[in-house]
Each structure stands twice: as C-alpha cells, then as structure tokens.
Design a protein around this motif. Structure first.
Motif: not given
Length: 216
Positions: A38-43, A63-72, A28-35
């Motif tokens: 993404i892993e830090r926000f997920l954890h 965790a995935e749904r909330f991390a998606r919102q936070r990254l957005t 979803r966030f390829a090219g926007t955020f680093s791996t």
C-alpha cells in the motif's frame, strides 16, 4: 504504520497527509494487501503527480485517489472480480475526450460497470471547455483529474478504448481494444466541444449496449 514519512522532498504537512492517506488505504484494503504494498503504491502515485501538480497542497489527495484505483485494479488482476465490466478510456492528455467518455459511462452505467481513464502525456488539469460542455448535460466532471495509466490498470480492464494516443497507447496481447477517432477538444471553445461530446455519448451508449450493461 509510522507516525510520519521521513522524506526530504516533503513538507511536514505533506508527510502527515500521506500518512493519513496510507491509513485510509490500509483500512480499505485490509486483508488484501500488505502495508508495504500500500505504501509503495501511494508513494509511486505521489511521485507521478509531483512534477505536474498545479496546486502542491492537493498532491497527497491525488496520490491517494490514484493509489486506490491502482490497488483496486491489482486486486482485480489477482482474482478479486465482482463481475462488473471495466472499461479504460485512454487519450493523450486525459483532460478532454477520455474524461468526457468516463463521465458519460459512469453516469449511464451507475454501479453496473466501472470506468477509468488515463493519458499518455497527462496534463496538469482538466479541460475547462470539456467540463462546461458536460455540465450542460447534467454531468459534473470538475472533480476529475488527469492521470497516467499503469500496467495493473490496463491488465484489469476488459475493454481499452483509445482516442488519438497512437503508438503511445499500450498494447497487451489478448486485451480487447477499440480505437475511437475523435477531434481533440484542446484549445476549443465550449461551443466547438459540443459535437465531440455528443459523438462520445453516442459511442458510449453503443458500447454499454454491446456490453449488456443496464443504462440508468
């Protein structure tokens, strides 16, 4: 991307589920955020829910749904603005008032605006009377879940609507705030929640009109 996460506090199934979540977010966030981001926000999202989860098996999904919102939200803060207004509804438990407000907002605004919600002391599950009262209006909020707020979510919002969280609600200079005084539906029957629901709908419709958001 690792084949699994080596965390002693996770079962093998949870590790694999988080790995899948990380891959989904990576796409979803390829090219926007680093791996790493993404892993830090997920954890960190996972850890925020771990102490309150009613069903531990759902933790990776939450965790995935909330991390998606936070990254957005973070992408919005960093300049990825699609022009749609974002409204954040905050209350104490994020189980009743703010969930109903978000439900009405999303239903009425459709894809023309974005609504998020959070709580200062978020509950473990959504208020069943709130779910039932919204279902009477044809709006299903049963799949929603109480969640906290984070700095990037507040910074990304154009309007923050608070409902009874008082001094616990975050205040950011320059941010537009509205305070809605509404009864707390906690412990109330569906019948008693209906007047609260109807007042929330009235205020949401007025806010959408003020924001010049087309109503479905």
């Amino acid at each position: 991307m690792p084949e699994t996460y080596q965390r002693a506090d996770l079962t093998v199934d949870q590790q694999h589920a988080l790995l899948t979540a990380a891959r989904n977010l990576g796409e979803r966030f390829a090219g926007t955020f680093s791996t790493e981001t993404i892993e830090r926000f997920l954890h960190t999202s996972y850890d925020q829910f771990a102490e309150k989860a009613a069903i531990p098996a759902f933790l990776p999904l939450l965790a995935e749904r909330f991390a998606r919102q936070r990254l957005t939200a973070l992408a919005r803060v960093e300049g990825a603005d699609d022009g749609r207004p974002i409204v954040l509804f905050l209350c104490v438990h994020n189980a009743g008032r703010s969930q109903m407000a978000m439900g009405f907002f999303q239903h009425l605004a459709a894809d023309h605006a974005v609504a998020w919600s959070g709580g200062s002391e978020f509950a473990s599950e959504i208020n069943s009377a709130a779910v039932a009262s919204m279902a009477e209006r044809g709006i299903d909020i049963s799949a929603e879940f109480p969640k906290p707020w984070t700095e990037e979510i507040i910074r990304a919002a154009d309007v923050v609507v608070t409902m009874g969280c008082g001094d616990a609600c975050p205040v950011y200079p320059g941010k537009r705030y509205l305070d809605w005084e509404l009864d707390d539906p906690a412990g109330k029957s569906t019948e008693d929640v209906r007047p609260i629901r109807d007042e929330i709908e009235r205020r949401v419709r007025a806010l959408l009109a003020e924001l010049k958001v087309p109503v479905a």
